[in-house]
Write a protein that holds these residues in place. Structure first.
Motif, PDB file in Angstrom:
ATOM      1  N   LYS A 107      -4.477   2.087  -2.859  1.00 42.33           N
ATOM      2  CA  LYS A 107      -4.199   2.265  -1.437  1.00 42.33           C
ATOM      3  C   LYS A 107      -5.419   1.943  -0.584  1.00 42.33           C
ATOM      4  O   LYS A 107      -5.317   1.261   0.449  1.00 42.33           O
ATOM      5  CB  LYS A 107      -3.734   3.698  -1.193  1.00 42.33           C
ATOM      6  N   LEU A 108      -6.597   2.410  -1.021  1.00 47.81           N
ATOM      7  CA  LEU A 108      -7.816   2.138  -0.267  1.00 47.81           C
ATOM      8  C   LEU A 108      -8.150   0.648  -0.250  1.00 47.81           C
ATOM      9  O   LEU A 108      -8.603   0.112   0.760  1.00 47.81           O
ATOM     10  CB  LEU A 108      -8.981   2.928  -0.875  1.00 47.81           C
ATOM     11  N   LEU A 109      -7.925  -0.022  -1.374  1.00 51.58           N
ATOM     12  CA  LEU A 109      -8.291  -1.433  -1.481  1.00 51.58           C
ATOM     13  C   LEU A 109      -7.350  -2.334  -0.668  1.00 51.58           C
ATOM     14  O   LEU A 109      -7.798  -3.305  -0.047  1.00 51.58           O
ATOM     15  CB  LEU A 109      -8.267  -1.864  -2.952  1.00 51.58           C
ATOM     16  N   LEU A 110      -6.067  -1.996  -0.655  1.00 47.20           N
ATOM     17  CA  LEU A 110      -5.075  -2.912  -0.086  1.00 47.20           C
ATOM     18  C   LEU A 110      -4.613  -2.548   1.323  1.00 47.20           C
ATOM     19  O   LEU A 110      -3.834  -3.287   1.915  1.00 47.20           O
ATOM     20  CB  LEU A 110      -3.851  -2.975  -1.011  1.00 47.20           C
ATOM     21  N   LYS A 111      -5.115  -1.419   1.872  1.00 48.86           N
ATOM     22  CA  LYS A 111      -4.580  -0.946   3.154  1.00 48.86           C
ATOM     23  C   LYS A 111      -4.860  -1.914   4.302  1.00 48.86           C
ATOM     24  O   LYS A 111      -4.131  -1.939   5.298  1.00 48.86           O
ATOM     25  CB  LYS A 111      -5.124   0.441   3.476  1.00 48.86           C
ATOM     26  N   ARG A 112      -5.933  -2.710   4.191  1.00 44.92           N
ATOM     27  CA  ARG A 112      -6.233  -3.675   5.251  1.00 44.92           C
ATOM     28  C   ARG A 112      -5.439  -4.969   5.094  1.00 44.92           C
ATOM     29  O   ARG A 112      -5.480  -5.832   5.955  1.00 44.92           O
ATOM     30  CB  ARG A 112      -7.719  -3.989   5.255  1.00 44.92           C
ATOM     31  N   GLN A 113      -4.736  -5.086   3.974  1.00 44.90           N
ATOM     32  CA  GLN A 113      -4.039  -6.340   3.661  1.00 44.90           C
ATOM     33  C   GLN A 113      -2.555  -6.290   4.005  1.00 44.90           C
ATOM     34  O   GLN A 113      -1.945  -7.328   4.260  1.00 44.90           O
ATOM     35  CB  GLN A 113      -4.238  -6.655   2.165  1.00 44.90           C
ATOM     36  N   VAL A 114      -1.985  -5.065   3.992  1.00 45.03           N
ATOM     37  CA  VAL A 114      -0.545  -4.941   4.202  1.00 45.03           C
ATOM     38  C   VAL A 114      -0.259  -3.959   5.332  1.00 45.03           C
ATOM     39  O   VAL A 114      -1.122  -3.195   5.752  1.00 45.03           O
ATOM     40  CB  VAL A 114       0.163  -4.467   2.909  1.00 45.03           C
ATOM     41  N   ASN A 115       0.993  -3.979   5.802  1.00 44.84           N
ATOM     42  CA  ASN A 115       1.384  -3.082   6.895  1.00 44.84           C
ATOM     43  C   ASN A 115       1.418  -1.630   6.457  1.00 44.84           C
ATOM     44  O   ASN A 115       0.954  -0.738   7.158  1.00 44.84           O
ATOM     45  CB  ASN A 115       2.767  -3.482   7.428  1.00 44.84           C
ATOM     46  N   SER A 116       2.010  -1.382   5.296  1.00 44.97           N
ATOM     47  CA  SER A 116       2.137  -0.002   4.829  1.00 44.97           C
ATOM     48  C   SER A 116       2.107   0.034   3.310  1.00 44.97           C
ATOM     49  O   SER A 116       2.497  -0.931   2.643  1.00 44.97           O
ATOM     50  CB  SER A 116       3.448   0.626   5.332  1.00 44.97           C
ATOM     51  N   ILE A 117       1.631   1.159   2.778  1.00 40.90           N
ATOM     52  CA  ILE A 117       1.573   1.365   1.329  1.00 40.90           C
ATOM     53  C   ILE A 117       2.193   2.719   1.020  1.00 40.90           C
ATOM     54  O   ILE A 117       1.811   3.748   1.584  1.00 40.90           O
ATOM     55  CB  ILE A 117       0.134   1.325   0.799  1.00 40.90           C
TER      56      ILE A 117
END
Length: 470
Positions: free
Chosen positions: A20-30
Motif C-alpha cells: 500500500k505504501l509503495l503503490l499509493k502514489r501510482q493508483v487511485n485507491s488500494i
C-alpha cells in the motif's frame, strides 16, 4: 498520473502495508484484504482494475493450491479480471502454470520495488485496453442493431403492386444476392434496403449506407476504399473506407445512377475482386459485403451504355426491385396517411386526430410528386398546425397544380413573376421556396440534379425542402 483501483490479498500484514505504501502514489485507491474468503464480497461492491493475489494462505503452506483456487473463483466472477500472483522463490513454477490458467503476471517476494511498480503499471494498461475493447464491441453491437432498423417504419400499403414488391423482397432477402432498387425520390428505397438487410443472414451485422450523390469525385476512393495517413493533403490519420467498414454486413449504395462512368469502373473492379486498396497503400484488403444499390434513374436509362456501365449493372441487379410511385397506387394512401397521423400525434403530444373522407379523397387524387416523403411531411405539418380533431383537406395545403394523376414531369412550371413590385414579392423565404419548387419540377424531382442547379448540396436541399414543406 494516478489511475485504477487495486486490491491486494495476502495473509501477511507486512506485505499489505508495504504494498500500500509503495503503490499509493501510482493508483487511485488500494484495498487490502488478509482473508481471501472476503474476495467475492469485495468484488461485488468494487470494480478493481488489478488484483494482487498471494499464492499461499496459512502457516507452512507452499503448494499454491489456495491461490489457484481463488484465481479460479476470481475469473469466474469476472473473466476479464487482471490478476497478478504473489509468490515466493520456490513457487515460480506454480505461478507460471497459474498464468496458463488465466493469471496475468507474477511477482516474487521479497519484491524489488521498481519491478512491482512496473508490473502493476503494465497490468493497469492491460485492463484499460480490455475495457476499451469491450466498450468498442458493445458500441459496434448497438450500431449493428440500430443500423439494421429502418429510420422510419416501412409502410407497404394494400396495393397489388406493393404486395408483389414484398413477395420479391421476402424471397431475395435471405440470400446473399445483390439487389438493385429502382424508384422515384421519396418512395422509400433506403427503407426497403434496410428491410432486406434485417431479413438477411447478415441482419445482426452492420448496415452501411453510402449516398453516392453527395461524394465528390476527388474523395470517392478515399470514402469507399479508405486511405493511409499522408496519402494526400489533409490525410492526417488512417481512415477505414465504407466498404471495409461494411465487412460481414450489408453495403447500401444509394443514388448509384449518379456515379460517373470512370468511377463506375473503379467500383466494379473492387466488387469483382472483393478487395479494396486504400489510397496511399500497396496492400489490398479483402471484403465480404452483401451489396444493395438504389437509383431514381429509369431502367431504360440504366440500360444505355452512355449513362451506365452494363457490366456493373449485371453485377448489381441479380434481383431488381421496382418501387412504384405513390400516384400509381392511390389505394395505399389512406393506410399510410393514418399511420403518420398517429405517429405525429404521439410525437408532438397531440390529441388523437382522424382524417375526414374529403381529406382522404383529396389525398388519393393528389399526384404526390415527392411520393411517401411528401405525404409524410404534409401529414406532419397538418398535425402540428391544426387544432381540429378531424383533419380536413385544407389542412394539408395540397397544391392544386398537383391535383389529379399527372406525373411529376407533366406538371406545369410554377409561375414566377417577371416584375418584383410589392414587398411580398421580395420576401426571401417565398422566393427561395419558389426557386426550389421550380428546380425540383424541372428535373422531375431528381434531388441530385435539382441541388446542382440550385448550387446546393443534397443535404442542404433536403433541409430547405423540410423548411418549406416541399
Amino acid at each position: 498520473m494516478k489511475t485504477g483501483d487495486l486490491l491486494i490479498v495476502d495473509d501477511d500484514s507486512d506485505i499489505l502495508t508495504a504494498g500500500k505504501l509503495l503503490l499509493k502514489r501510482q493508483v487511485n485507491s488500494i484495498t487490502t484484504c488478509a482473508d481471501p474468503s472476503n474476495i467475492p464480497g469485495l468484488m461485488a461492491s468494487n470494480n478493481f482494475d488489478v488484483i494482487l493475489l498471494d499464492m499461499n494462505f496459512g502457516p507452512g503452506e507452499s503448494d499454491g493450491k489456495q491461490g489457484l483456487m481463488w484465481l479460479e473463483k476470481i475469473l469466474q466472477i469476472d473473466p476479464q479480471a487482471v490478476v497478478i500472483l504473489i509468490t515466493a522463490h520456490g513457487g515460480v513454477n506454480i505461478a507460471v502454470n497459474a498464468m496458463k490458467l488465466g493469471a496475468t503476471d507474477f511477482i516474487i517476494k521479497p519484491w524489488q520495488n521498481e519491478k512491482l511498480q512496473a508490473t502493476v503499471s503494465s497490468a493497469l494498461k492491460l485492463k484499460q485496453s480490455r475495457s476499451e475493447v469491450n466498450t468498442l464491441k458493445r458500441t459496434n453491437e448497438v450500431l449493428a442493431e440500430s443500423s439494421g432498423q429502418p429510420t422510419s417504419p416501412l409502410i407497404w400499403g394494400e396495393s397489388v403492386a406493393m404486395a408483389q414488391v414484398m413477395t420479391m423482397l421476402e424471397r431475395a432477402a435471405p440470400t446473399d444476392a445483390n439487389v438493385l432498387i429502382l424508384g422515384e425520390n421519396g418512395t422509400g428505397k433506403e427503407l426497403v434496403a434496410r428491410a432486406i438487410h434485417k431479413q438477411s443472414l447478415r441482419g445482426n451485422n452492420v448496415f452501411v449506407s453510402v449516398d453516392l450523390g453527395t461524394i465528390s469525385e476527388s474523395l470517392f476512393e478515399s470514402e469507399l476504399f479508405g486511405h493511409k495517413k499522408g496519402a494526400f493533403t489533409g490525410a492526417n490519420e488512417d481512415r477505414v473506407g465504407r466498404m471495409q467498414a461494411a465487412h460481414g454486413g450489408t453495403l447500401f449504395l444509394d443514388e448509384i445512377g449518379n456515379l460517373p462512368l470512370h468511377l463506375q469502373s473503379r467500383l466494379l473492379t473492387a466488387l469483382e475482386q472483393r478487395k479494396v486498396t486504400p489510397v496511399g497503400s500497396n496492400e489490398s484488403i479483402a471484403i465480404d459485403v452483401r451489396l444493395v444499390a438504389a437509383t431514381n434513374m429509369s431502367a431504360a436509362k440504366l440500360a444505355d451504355p452512355e449513362h451506365f456501365r452494363q457490366d456493373l449493372l449485371f453485377r448489381l441487379n441479380t434481383v431488381e426491385l421496382s418501387i412504384p410511385p405513390l400516384r400509381e397506387r392511390p389505394e395505399d394512401i389512406p393506410s399510410i396517411a393514418r399511420h403518420y397521423v398517429e405517429l405525429y400525434c404521439k410525437k408532438y403530444a397531440k390529441t388523437a386526430k382522424l382524417l375526414s373522407q374529403s381529406a382522404l379523397d383529396a389525398m388519393c387524387s393528389y399526384s404526390w410528386p415527392g411520393n411517401v416523403r411528401a405525404l409524410r411531411h404534409a401529414v406532419e405539418r397538418a398535425v402540428i398546425l391544426s387544432d381540429r380533431a378531424v383533419l380536413e383537406a385544407e389542412d394539408f395545403q395540397l397544391d392544386p397544380r398537383n391535383a389529379g394523376s399527372q406525373t411529376a414531369n407533366q406538371l406545369s412550371e410554377p409561375a414566377i413573376p417577371n416584375k418584383l413590385g410589392t414587398d411580398d414579392d421580395l420576401n426571401l423565404d417565398k422566393l427561395e421556396k419558389q426557386a426550389i419548387s421550380q428546380a425540383l419540377k424541372q428535373h422531375g424531382f431528381n434531388i441530385s440534379h435539382a441541388a446542382k442547379t440550385l448550387g446546393l448540396t443534397r443535404a442542404a436541399l433536403y433541409r430547405r425542402m423540410e423548411k418549406h414543406g416541399l
